[in-house]
Design a protein around this motif. Structure first.
Motif, PDB file in Angstrom:
ATOM      1  N   UNK A1587       4.120 -45.175  -8.532  1.00 40.19           N
ATOM      2  CA  UNK A1587       3.118 -44.373  -7.800  1.00 40.19           C
ATOM      3  C   UNK A1587       2.792 -45.070  -6.471  1.00 40.19           C
ATOM      4  N   UNK A1588       2.839 -44.294  -5.392  1.00 41.15           N
ATOM      5  CA  UNK A1588       2.530 -44.851  -4.065  1.00 41.15           C
ATOM      6  C   UNK A1588       1.063 -44.572  -3.723  1.00 41.15           C
ATOM      7  N   UNK A1589       0.600 -45.242  -2.666  1.00 42.30           N
ATOM      8  CA  UNK A1589      -0.782 -45.022  -2.224  1.00 42.30           C
ATOM      9  C   UNK A1589      -0.985 -43.571  -1.809  1.00 42.30           C
ATOM     10  N   UNK A1590       0.051 -42.996  -1.178  1.00 42.37           N
ATOM     11  CA  UNK A1590      -0.047 -41.598  -0.743  1.00 42.37           C
ATOM     12  C   UNK A1590      -0.205 -40.664  -1.944  1.00 42.37           C
ATOM     13  N   UNK A1591       0.578 -40.943  -3.003  1.00 42.17           N
ATOM     14  CA  UNK A1591       0.476 -40.123  -4.223  1.00 42.17           C
ATOM     15  C   UNK A1591      -0.908 -40.267  -4.854  1.00 42.17           C
ATOM     16  N   UNK A1592      -1.459 -41.470  -4.769  1.00 39.21           N
ATOM     17  CA  UNK A1592      -2.807 -41.704  -5.310  1.00 39.21           C
ATOM     18  C   UNK A1592      -3.819 -40.840  -4.574  1.00 39.21           C
ATOM     19  N   UNK A1593      -3.650 -40.739  -3.244  1.00 35.61           N
ATOM     20  CA  UNK A1593      -4.562 -39.899  -2.442  1.00 35.61           C
ATOM     21  C   UNK A1593      -4.419 -38.431  -2.832  1.00 35.61           C
ATOM     22  N   UNK A1594      -3.165 -37.998  -2.988  1.00 32.57           N
ATOM     23  CA  UNK A1594      -2.922 -36.588  -3.353  1.00 32.57           C
ATOM     24  C   UNK A1594      -3.559 -36.287  -4.708  1.00 32.57           C
ATOM     25  N   UNK A1595      -3.428 -37.220  -5.649  1.00 29.43           N
ATOM     26  CA  UNK A1595      -4.002 -36.983  -6.984  1.00 29.43           C
ATOM     27  C   UNK A1595      -5.522 -36.894  -6.906  1.00 29.43           C
ATOM     28  N   UNK A1596      -6.097 -37.649  -5.963  1.00 26.26           N
ATOM     29  CA  UNK A1596      -7.552 -37.607  -5.773  1.00 26.26           C
ATOM     30  C   UNK A1596      -7.967 -36.208  -5.322  1.00 26.26           C
ATOM     31  N   UNK A1597      -7.192 -35.659  -4.379  1.00 24.64           N
ATOM     32  CA  UNK A1597      -7.482 -34.292  -3.903  1.00 24.64           C
ATOM     33  C   UNK A1597      -7.348 -33.292  -5.046  1.00 24.64           C
ATOM     34  N   UNK A1598      -6.305 -33.467  -5.840  1.00 22.70           N
ATOM     35  CA  UNK A1598      -6.067 -32.521  -6.947  1.00 22.70           C
ATOM     36  C   UNK A1598      -7.201 -32.612  -7.966  1.00 22.70           C
ATOM     37  N   UNK A1599      -7.627 -33.839  -8.284  1.00 19.28           N
ATOM     38  CA  UNK A1599      -8.662 -34.018  -9.307  1.00 19.28           C
ATOM     39  C   UNK A1599      -9.994 -33.438  -8.876  1.00 19.28           C
ATOM     40  N   UNK A1600     -10.312 -33.615  -7.579  1.00 21.15           N
ATOM     41  CA  UNK A1600     -11.608 -33.124  -7.102  1.00 21.15           C
ATOM     42  C   UNK A1600     -11.496 -31.734  -6.503  1.00 21.15           C
ATOM     43  N   UNK A1601     -10.300 -31.109  -6.699  1.00 23.52           N
ATOM     44  CA  UNK A1601     -10.060 -29.734  -6.221  1.00 23.52           C
ATOM     45  C   UNK A1601     -10.357 -29.629  -4.729  1.00 23.52           C
ATOM     46  N   UNK A1602     -10.021 -30.678  -3.987  1.00 19.34           N
ATOM     47  CA  UNK A1602     -10.246 -30.631  -2.537  1.00 19.34           C
ATOM     48  C   UNK A1602      -9.099 -29.846  -1.932  1.00 19.34           C
ATOM     49  N   UNK A1603      -9.419 -28.823  -1.125  1.00 19.66           N
ATOM     50  CA  UNK A1603      -8.379 -27.983  -0.530  1.00 19.66           C
ATOM     51  C   UNK A1603      -7.789 -28.703   0.672  1.00 19.66           C
ATOM     52  N   UNK A1604      -6.473 -28.910   0.642  1.00 18.30           N
ATOM     53  CA  UNK A1604      -5.822 -29.523   1.797  1.00 18.30           C
ATOM     54  C   UNK A1604      -5.379 -28.411   2.735  1.00 18.30           C
ATOM     55  N   UNK A1605      -5.107 -28.787   3.961  1.00 17.84           N
ATOM     56  CA  UNK A1605      -4.696 -27.767   4.949  1.00 17.84           C
ATOM     57  C   UNK A1605      -3.336 -27.204   4.609  1.00 17.84           C
ATOM     58  N   UNK A1606      -2.568 -27.980   3.875  1.00 20.87           N
ATOM     59  CA  UNK A1606      -1.218 -27.508   3.564  1.00 20.87           C
ATOM     60  C   UNK A1606      -1.193 -26.422   2.520  1.00 20.87           C
ATOM     61  N   UNK A1607      -2.283 -26.312   1.731  1.00 19.46           N
ATOM     62  CA  UNK A1607      -2.233 -25.368   0.608  1.00 19.46           C
ATOM     63  C   UNK A1607      -2.311 -23.962   1.070  1.00 19.46           C
TER      64      UNK A1607
END
Length: 1607
Positions: A1587-1607
């Motif tokens: 797991x990379x730091x970037x993946x850790x950040x993405x998982x944080x967004x997924x867990x907190x249901x934070x909408x990214x601009x890419x979605x």
């Protein structure tokens, strides 16, 4: 000028007459009084008039019949551009209202609307109401006018149905033509075979239009075997019998044909004829139209008219005018029946044909023009026998005549070798110069591409393995791995996280395997074909569907019949299983190609983004989205693998959203029900769509289709599209056990119910056990939806109920149904552990009277010759209107496509878990919850702020009580306190009501998915009430403390006032004495005299010593009161230790339990800060402070429910805290007494008295000096104090506007993200081990960071400074207007004006008042100037004061208020100790978005001392057990954690990547955590290390249901 008058009665033709004088076209028609009227009996029509020069006038260009008809029907545009299916099927005003045809413009749309719903009355209703008389004319018609009666038949105002049909075929594209032909055939209407192109002599063979007609029948040779033939009618090798007319004919050919094809029990108008409604209207453009129908036997000799299948063709118009069509029929038919009255001119025409068909002559002997000798002559020339001549005589009535015709046709059919398929007829058409509709370039290109793919298919199963390999075993294995990931059924004794890591590796391997396949030739061709132009793509997919259906139809039909047969007996279980497997293997449709395309895409997405294969396939979702818009279905659930290719479907929906945005709102209608109960047919009939319905094809999985909503009804339906979802049939429990599909059925039902706004439950009353099974599944689905906040509506559709009184008769059945639903709801509620749902109506809004719809059987009679039942279409239309009405009045706003995608993903992820309700996570729900929390937090803070402002004013009034500045009329402090408490209660109630009203309004709105969080409504209301109670307690404590302190101060003030008066008197006497000396006294002498007087006066004053309170005793008493209910052991512990001896050493837990020590340290930190705040305010001590502090301790201990807090721990902790608090408060009290000591106060003012003494002695003007003194000593401190009091809420306001502090979830997300970016182990350690103190520190840092470099604080200070300066200036102005007697009164009035705005120091005021001889007006002037100077001085001070210093002076602590907002209830997960994020206090359920490995919460394995990597989100779906004080240290399954922690909701991870954040942290800092926790490092699962730091950040967004601009 010759005119061709060959229109027979019953087959009316129109013709045009040009009147040269009038230069206009006059339509005329032959008389239609009776079928026997001869044309010769009509009046001669007008002829062109001869002009003076003897020539005839050339008529100008006039409109053709077609142009006029197109204009009348409003179809000119579509003759050029062609009608598309999407236009016809879109939902518009006509769809939802029942208004009859009002004008000709309505006719085509009305016709299409009815035809698309397969309504057999389609042709009848097209002339209703058109051209009806107005009211006056209606009155006139009451008078008898016989001539008018006779004449009325000539007013041919109606339109002939054949003209309408011809026009619509001419104005439609190939797909609409195909759909019309299919629906007409279902209604048992004849369909166009040769379509005339009205303006030319050209005609078109409608081969493509008929390609979609599939017929199923049983010819004689299959009677015994009970077999049947099912095939496309264009492929059927059938004899065709054609019926034509030569010249005039008094027999109605079409009507006779209808009788020929109808049984005696049931007459049906297959062909339009003269005696039908509007059939007598003149035909304008449909002469030359050749129609075809088929008679197909059902295998019942008593019912079949013909025992072998036969095609019947019917040419409208005279063959003399349509020789090409006649030639075509002669070369393609087994027999041609020529109807005639007079054969004078016909022989040559008949002789000239290239006859492959037998000719039959059919004449009417009763007609005047019938000539038997001519007939004989023609028959001889044509070499006809008696059998080939059928004459209607007087003796032969209609029945006999039709019987005679039938026999002839039967003979032809039985003996003819001339059999030709419609496909073969295309060759004849080409030879004769007849166009063929499917010869268009796009159609042919589509055909070639489809043929290239399908013609190589021999063995379907082998073909699928070779050409479509990705959807086979690999995809099924992937599905099983995904399920296992969520259910952990085969884990055994393995480490959970390592097991999940291994599953991940296996999935990656399977994706690699998929990527190792080269794209097959078939898939390359398929993707290439659907990448072509829109029209070609649509033709290609149609050809593909038809070719594939043709391939698998035969085998599938037989298997399906066998399957149904075997299902009736329960002993054939293994056979049924085998047939089901064969069905799946033999099935091949376009969905299989799209399925493979989806897998190709999903596999490519798993490759790195830089991989060329990944880039190459990025366009696939857009292609599929375009197809959805074109009306093709998208497979949501793969029925073979029982899975959704989530990435593929999500990306298709994203692309669809991009294509239609901003018009992207959708409503969803779904159908659920038992297998083979006509669900797809119901949807097809209702919406005119095309879900697969042939008997060999059964829907597997779920498909969605898009239907556009027209602009004219968008405001009613509140959406842009309606999505229709068709699902595979649910199985009865018996069948479900065979293939273990019960789980699949439950999953499918939950998914589609969750996606839909309306669910149609298709049930059959006749099979109650089967119905019960289905209802059980449905009730489960609805219950689950209710629990996750979605409330779809439901309609029960009972099929095959034909009785008109069905609704009333089924009242008992409806009651029974409701009773069963209620029983099942209780069972389902028990299974889902949601027992509060007692009846079906608890789960959803359902009215047994309006929630049921009764639909009669589909066919009116026995297929294949039965038309669709008119009652079926009508009932389905009513159902459709009801559905649209329900959608229109839906309380919830429509989802947009991306929200639908989100629902689908979250529902499917939750469905994969065994326990759906406790596994459901959805970003729309999270988003709605965040919005509710954000709004509610705003209202709460407004409430708190309002109360803080109110308390500040109330405290000011209390502080000024008993002084010149007192606002209150009362002189009794108790009375003032009662009055203020009453005011407080009133303000609190007002704000509580406001909060609850806001909440009420919030839940009324339809936007923002508010309905999804309706279950939190009660929590929010309770939170509002709880806040009011909390604030009420706090306000009363503050008022009481302020009043008690003021009472104490009042005594001191009196003493000080008396002393000041004595000193003032002594100074005045000294001035008099000095003046009497009449000698000029020097400054030194004056000082000497003053010092002497001061000493003597002080000796005379009595200074009683201020006795300090026994603070320790007070604190001790408060502690005993607090613990009084805890029993005798507590009392004993308290009596053993004195408070003075407590809190001297750092607190240590006796049993050395680390968790307890952490809790104690956290509480001690909070209390230390609380005491420091109180001490910093320089107030006197009050017991309320200790009571408040003990309340803080109690609250903190309550939160630690997972710790076994015993009484010894509680008492020793409280003693420790009260010990150090008592010492600090004791010091504070002594300091307060010292500062307010009258003797010291006098001494402090000595120099001021000296200066005033000198000024008065020298008679100097004191105005300017006194004004400056009053400003400096009295006003400045008061203004500064006010600004400091007001600044706190402003700072909090500013901070709370930041996104990260809006809700607890936002805060957690931003805090964890910052920690990850900073990368400091200490941050993670403190976050995990001492969360609250860490958060407070972080909040303080945030506040300092925000304000240290910001001018915001100065702006706030300046705002409050200006408001107080304005108040002071207003007070001066008002006081001047009052004309006070002396300066003392003047100043007192000013103080009164400011009595509720500023706390004016009595010491300073007392000192200022003495020896004051200033002029009132002058003083007022200088006071205004001084106030301005003071403002400027304070501004500079505020600008230059460091923010840290300002923070210490605040009365409201920002970090505490922010802490309360973001930390919430303070409860922690009982297993991994993450904090609860639920909004509001109190709430009924605790949850956290992101749980962490338990090792980070200090858990380790007892045997190895290694930190554990277990995560609660995995444990709650595993077979693992836990032990703790709550379970009395007995092992208990994690799955049933709610038995001990019912308030906690621990949702399993929505994906394997969801908790990557903490996995990354634990992997990175494994050794560091082990070191500080005195443990061994954990065994980290392999996948965690990748797991990379970037993946850790993405998982944080997924867990907190934070909408990214890419979605």
């Amino acid at each position: 000028m010759s005119q061709h008058l060959d229109t027979p009665a019953g087959e009316i033709e129109s013709y045009m007459v040009i009147n040269c004088k009038e230069k206009e076209t006059v339509p005329t028609a032959s008389d239609t009084h009776s079928p026997t009227n001869r044309p010769e009996e009509l009046n001669n029509p007008q002829v062109p008039e001869e002009m003076q020069d003897g020539t005839f006038a050339e008529p100008p260009h006039t409109e053709t019949d077609l142009e006029r008809l197109l204009k009348d029907l409003g179809l000119e545009q579509y003759y050029r551009e062609k009608l598309s299916l999407s236009k016809i099927l879109e939902i518009d005003k006509k769809t939802i209202n029942d208004e009859p045809v009002k004008c000709k413009l309505d006719i085509p749309w009305y016709f299409l609307k009815k035809l698309m719903m397969v309504n057999v009355t389609t042709r009848d209703a097209i002339c209703t109401s058109v051209g009806e008389p107005n009211c006056n004319e209606a009155l006139e018609t009451l008078k008898l006018n016989f001539d008018e009666q006779l004449d009325s038949a000539n007013t041919g105002n109606g339109l002939n149905p054949l003209d309408i049909i011809t026009t619509l075929f001419l104005c439609s594209d190939g797909f609409v033509q195909q759909e019309m032909a299919l629906k007409m055939s279902m209604c048992q209407f004849s369909v166009p075979l040769l379509l005339p192109n009205c303006d030319t002599t050209q005609c078109t063979l409608m081969l493509w239009a008929m390609r979609d007609i599939v017929k199923k029948y049983r010819p004689q040779h299959l009677l015994e075997s009970k077999g049947f033939i099912e095939e496309r009618i264009v492929h059927s090798q059938l004899p065709m019998v054609s019926f034509v007319r030569l010249g005039e004919c008094s027999l109605s050919k079409s009507e006779i044909l209808n009788k020929l094809l109808s049984s005696s029990q049931q007459y049906h108008d297959t062909f339009v004829h003269h005696n039908m409604e509007c059939g007598d209207s003149p035909r304008k453009i449909s002469n030359g139209l050749t129609e075809i129908t088929w008679y197909l036997p059902c295998g019942n000799q008593n019912m079949d008219i013909f025992v072998e299948p036969v095609a019947i063709a019917n040419l409208h118009g005279d063959i003399a005018s349509f020789e090409t069509q006649f030639s075509f029929l002669c070369q393609t038919s087994a027999a041609v029946f020529v109807f005639f009255d007079n054969l004078d001119f016909g022989c040559e025409l008949l002789m000239n044909q290239n006859l492959k068909a037998q000719i039959f002559l059919v004449g009417n002997n009763q007609n005047k023009s019938f000539n038997s000798s001519t007939l004989m002559e023609v028959a001889t020339k044509l070499k006809l026998t008696n059998n080939n001549i059928i004459i209607k005589t007087k003796q032969k009535n209609n029945a006999k005549f039709v019987k005679c015709l039938r026999e002839s046709v039967s003979n032809v059919v039985g003996n003819s070798r001339m059999k030709m398929s419609l496909e073969q007829m295309a060759d004849v058409a080409h030879e004769l110069g007849i166009l063929v509709d499917e010869n268009s370039p796009e159609c042919q290109a589509g055909k070639q591409k489809a043929d290239a793919i399908t013609e190589v298919i021999q063995d379907i199963l082998k073909y699928k393995e070779d050409q479509l390999p990705l959807q086979g075993e690999i995809w099924k294995e992937l599905t099983l791995l995904e399920m296992e990931e969520f259910r952990l059924r085969k884990i055994g004794s393995e480490n959970i996280e390592q097991y999940k890591s291994d599953l991940q590796v296996q999935k990656e391997e399977l994706r690699k395997k998929q990527n190792s396949y080269d794209m097959s030739a078939a898939m390359t061709c398929f993707i290439d074909a659907i990448s072509s132009s829109r029209t070609e793509r649509c033709y290609f997919l149609k050809w593909m569907r038809m070719n594939l259906d043709n391939l698998s139809c035969l085998k599938l039909s037989k298997l399906r019949e066998l399957y149904k047969e075997k299902c009736k007996g329960s002993e054939n279980k293994e056979e049924i299983k085998e047939i089901d497997r064969q069905l799946s293997n033999s099935s091949l449709g376009t969905e299989h190609f799209f399925r493979d395309m989806g897998q190709i895409y999903e596999a490519s997405v798993s490759l790195p983004e830089t991989d060329p294969y990944h880039k190459q396939l990025q366009h696939l979702p857009k292609l599929c989205a375009q197809l959805l818009l074109d009306g093709f279905p998208l497979e949501l659930v793969d029925g073979d693998a029982s899975n959704i290719p989530l990435r593929w479907v999500s990306d298709v929906l994203s692309q669809l959203n991009d294509l239609v945005s901003p018009k992207n709102k959708i409503m969803v209608v779904t159908v659920l029900g038992v297998q083979s109960t006509g669900k797809s047919t119901l949807l097809n009939t209702m919406f005119g769509v095309q879900f697969a319905v042939s008997s060999g094809r059964c829907t597997r999985g779920a498909f969605m289709l898009l239907i556009k909503v027209n602009e004219d009804v968008k405001k009613d339906l509140h959406c842009d599209f309606i999505v229709i979802i068709d699902t595979e049939g649910l199985k009865s429990s018996e069948l479900a056990q065979l293939d273990k599909s019960h789980e699949h059925d439950n999953e499918l039902a939950t998914l589609v119910v969750g996606l839909s706004d309306i669910t149609i439950i298709n049930i059959a009353m006749e099979n109650s056990t089967e119905m019960k099974d289905i209802l059980q599944i449905v009730v489960h689905a609805f219950l689950r939806m209710k629990e996750v906040g979605k409330k779809p509506k439901c309609l029960f559709v009972h099929q095959n109920v034909s009785d008109v009184s069905a609704h009333e008769k089924n009242l008992r059945d409806r009651k029974l149904l409701l009773q069963q639903l209620n029983e099942m709801t209780q069972v389902a509620a028990k299974m889902e552990k949601k027992e509060k749902n007692k009846s079906f109506t608890d789960v959803m809004k359902y009215n047994p009277d309006t929630g049921n719809c009764y639909v009669p059987g589909l066919w009116n009679g026995n297929p294949p010759m039965a038309p669709v039942n008119a009652g079926y279409s009508a009932a389905v239309y009513e159902l459709k209107k009801n559905i649209l009405h329900l959608l229109g009045e839906s309380e919830a706003s429509a989802n947009n496509i991306l929200e639908f995608r989100e629902w689908m993903t979250s529902l499917w992820n939750a469905v994969k878990h065994e326990n759906f309700i406790f596994s459901f996570r959805n970003s729309l729900v999270a988003d709605a919850y965040m919005r509710l929390c954000t709004e509610f937090n705003k209202w709460k803070w407004e409430f708190k702020k309002e109360m803080y402002t109110w308390v500040t004013k109330a405290e000011t009034r209390i502080s000024n009580f008993g002084t010149v500045a007192a606002k209150s009329a009362t002189s009794d402090m108790t009375e003032l306190l009662t009055q203020l408490k009453s005011e407080a209660a009133s303000v609190l109630s007002e704000w509580e009501t406001k909060l609850l009203d806001n909440l009420e309004e919030y839940f009324k709105q339809t936007e923002g998915h508010v309905h999804l969080v309706a279950r939190y409504r009660e929590d929010s209301a309770n939170s509002a009430k709880s806040l009011r109670q909390e604030l009420e307690n706090s306000v009363i404590n503050q008022l009481t403390a302020a009043a008690d302190i003021r009472r104490g101060m009042k005594e001191l003030d009196e003493i000080k006032k008396n002393h000041t008066t004595v000193i003032e008197k002594a100074v005045c006497e000294l001035i008099d004495e000095c003046r009497k000396k009449k000698v000029e006294m020097t400054e030194t002498e004056l000082d000497k005299e003053f010092d002497k007087m001061w000493s003597e006066t002080l000796k005379k004053l009595s200074f009683s010593e201020q006795k300090p309170k026994d603070v320790f005793n007070s604190v001790s008493y408060c502690l005993i009161t607090n613990l009084s209910a805890k029993g005798s052991h507590t009392h004993k512990m308290l009596s053993e230790t004195s408070i003075k001896d407590c809190g001297l050493e750092p607190f240590k837990c006796k049993d050395d339990v680390k968790m307890r020590q952490q809790i104690a340290d956290s509480i001690i930190d909070s209390c230390t800060q609380f005491v420091a705040e109180k001490v910093g305010r320089n107030y006197d001590y009050h017991d309320a402070y200790i009571q408040e502090m003990l309340h803080i301790i109690d609250e903190s201990l309550e939160k630690s429910t997972d710790m076994n807090i015993d009484i010894e721990f509680e008492v020793s902790l409280k003693q420790h805290i009260c010990g150090f608090a008592a010492r600090d408060f004791h010091k504070m009290h002594l300091k307060f007494l010292h500062v307010n000591d009258p003797c010291i106060c006098l001494d402090q003012n000595k120099e001021k008295f000296r200066d005033d003494f000198k000024d008065v002695f020298h008679e100097r003007d004191q105005c300017q000096k006194k004004a400056a003194e009053f400003t400096e000593q009295c006003l400045k401190a008061a203004v500064e104090d006010f600004v400091n009091r007001s600044l706190g809420p402003d700072i909090i306001d500013e901070m709370l506007m930041k996104e990260q502090f809006s809700t607890r979830m936002s805060f957690q997300y931003s805090l964890l993200l910052d920690m990850l970016s900073d990368g400091k182990f200490d941050d993670f350690y403190r976050y995990c081990s001492s969360y609250e103190s860490y958060v407070k520190e972080k909040n303080l840092q945030q506040v300092k960071k925000h304000f240290s470099n910001s001018s915001a604080t100065f702006e706030f200070e300046d705002k409050h400074l200006k408001s107080r300066i304005n108040s002071i200036n207003d007070a001066i102005k008002h006081t001047k207007e009052k004309k006070c007697g002396d300066l003392k009164t003047f100043v007192e009035e000013i103080c009164k004006e400011l009595g509720d705005k500023l706390v004016i120091s009595q010491d300073a005021l007392g000192a200022f008042m003495i020896l004051n001889n200033a002029d009132q007006d002058q003083f007022a002037h200088w006071l205004t100037v001084s106030v301005e100077d003071m403002a400027e001085t304070l501004r500079k001070k505020f600008k230059n004061t460091p923010f840290e210093t300002k923070l210490k002076r605040l009365h409201v602590n920002p970090e505490n208020e922010i802490f309360n907002r973001v930390v919430g209830c303070g409860h922690r997960c009982p297993f991994c100790k993450v904090p609860c994020e639920a909004g509001g206090r109190p709430h009924t359920e605790h949850f956290a978005s992101l749980h962490r490995p338990q090792g980070l919460g200090k858990y380790k394995f007892i045997a190895t001392k290694k930190l554990t990597t277990y995560m609660c989100t995995s444990l709650v779906i595993s077979k693992e057990t836990f032990r703790c004080s709550q379970t009395k240290y007995q092992s208990h399954p994690y799955k049933n954690y709610k038995e001990f922690f019912p308030d906690w909701n621990i949702t399993p991870d929505s994906s394997l990547e969801a908790s990557d954040y903490w996995k990354y942290v634990m992997t990175k800092y494994n050794k560091d955590f082990a070191k500080v926790y005195y443990a061994e490092p954990a065994d980290i699962p392999d996948s965690w290390t990748k797991i990379t730091e970037e993946q850790a950040k993405v998982s944080l967004q997924e867990s907190f249901m934070i909408k990214c601009h890419s979605s």
